[in-house]
Design a protein around this motif. Structure first.
Motif, short mmCIF file in Angstrom:
data_model
loop_
_atom_site.label_atom_id
_atom_site.label_comp_id
_atom_site.label_asym_id
_atom_site.label_seq_id
_atom_site.Cartn_x
_atom_site.Cartn_y
_atom_site.Cartn_z
N GLY A 244 0.81 -1.21 0.00
CA GLY A 244 0.00 0.00 0.00
C GLY A 244 0.84 1.26 0.00
O GLY A 244 0.52 2.24 -0.68
N MET A 245 1.92 1.24 0.75
CA MET A 245 2.80 2.40 0.78
C MET A 245 3.52 2.59 -0.55
O MET A 245 3.71 3.73 -1.01
N LEU A 246 3.90 1.49 -1.19
CA LEU A 246 4.56 1.60 -2.49
C LEU A 246 3.61 2.21 -3.53
O LEU A 246 4.03 3.05 -4.34
N ILE A 247 2.35 1.81 -3.49
CA ILE A 247 1.36 2.39 -4.41
C ILE A 247 1.19 3.87 -4.12
O ILE A 247 1.11 4.70 -5.04
N SER A 248 1.14 4.23 -2.85
CA SER A 248 0.97 5.63 -2.48
C SER A 248 2.17 6.48 -2.91
O SER A 248 2.00 7.61 -3.38
N ASN A 249 3.38 5.91 -2.77
CA ASN A 249 4.58 6.67 -3.13
C ASN A 249 4.62 7.04 -4.61
O ASN A 249 5.17 8.07 -4.99
N GLY A 250 4.05 6.19 -5.46
CA GLY A 250 4.12 6.45 -6.89
C GLY A 250 2.87 7.07 -7.48
O GLY A 250 2.84 7.41 -8.67
#
Length: 293
Positions: A244-250
């Motif tokens: 979820g954090m990886l999706i948010s970062n990009g």
């Protein structure tokens, strides 16, 4: 070929009749193995600052980085190898889902079976509390708890369990109530068996099939809920690489054409959740004779 005598062997014989179920189970198994071995097979430790270079930030898939290896899925805004970050992210997301599901199952099953077995005011109090919680959306309850408890693995698991244990409790209560009225349970009351032995030897095992099905669904829901909270910035801290954090970062780079930073972690998250749900559907079909062909 003779049918295996063990219940697990008989279950597998009928389970593998569904090609979709077998493929989904294989995907889940591969993801778990890859997640466990992430530190060994990942090209880079994506959260070791000494190995990151801002010169590699937001590189397209196939770029050869300063470390000498090819970033097959590209890099994110911090120069982290995206493939490595996804492997670590799968590890964190699967861990959160499994722990939350197991703890939620333990608490919910205990409450539901206790309410059905004890009865009376205890039953009314426990089940009205469960029904009250079921009236609130899990995401809303999780948001409130995370805001109160703060960020961290323990805090997030607590929020996930509190938001979903009621589903296990309601399922366990329904199954235990049906079993408690059967003749073999009524007959057990007239024997010298202790109440604990009646519950754990006779009542609990017959309540497990529906609980196992609910557990697979809630594990997938826990993973999705954790990803949602992390996407909103309320889940794990930045040092914990969940999907979820990886999706948010990009996400903020999507309009600039750097789609891979969010899309590839999103695909990994979808594959994980859908595969777990398909395994749960197949297990449900196996444990419910009315759903078998």
């Amino acid at each position: 070929m003779a049918t295996p005598a063990t219940p697990l062997g008989r279950f597998w014989i009928t389970y593998k009749e569904s090609k979709v179920g077998v493929v989904a189970l294989g995907v889940v198994a591969v993801i778990l193995v890859v997640a466990i071995l992430a530190p060994l097979i990942a090209p880079q430790d994506p959260y070791d600052l000494s190995r990151l270079s801002l010169m590699d930030a937001r590189r397209a898939p196939g770029h050869i980085g300063t470390g000498g290896y090819t970033h097959l899925l590209g890099t994110d805004a911090q120069g982290r190898d995206l493939l490595s970050a996804i492997l670590y992210g799968l590890r964190i997301s699967a861990q959160m889902g499994l722990v939350a599901g197991i703890v939620g199952l333990s608490i919910g099953a205990t409450l539901g079976i206790s309410a059905a077995y004890i009865g009376g005011r205890t039953e009314a109090l426990l089940m009205r509390t469960v029904d009250l919680q079921l009236s609130f959306p899990p995401i809303l309850l999780a948001l409130v708890l995370v805001a109160l408890l703060g960020q961290g693995k323990a805090q997030l698991i607590t929020a996930l369990v509190a938001a979903q244990y009621a589903y296990f409790a309601r399922t366990a209560y329904g199954a235990a109530t049906a079993e408690r009225r059967k003749d073999y349970i009524e007959a057990a009351y007239g024997t010298p068996l202790s109440r604990r032995r009646i519950v754990f030897r006779h009542l609990l095992p017959n309540c497990m099939p529906p609980l196992i099905v609910v557990a697979t669904v809630q594990i997938a829901n826990s993973i999705a809920l954790e990803a949602t909270l992390s996407f909103l910035g309320l889940g794990l801290p930045v040092t914990e690489p969940s999907l979820g954090m990886l999706i948010s970062n990009g996400f903020k780079y999507m309009m600039s054409g750097r789609y891979w930073i969010s899309v590839y972690p999103g695909i990994a998250l979808i594959i994980l959740i859908v595969s777990i749900n398909l395994v749960g559907d197949r297990i449900r079909d196996q444990l419910n004779p009315r759903l078998r062909r």
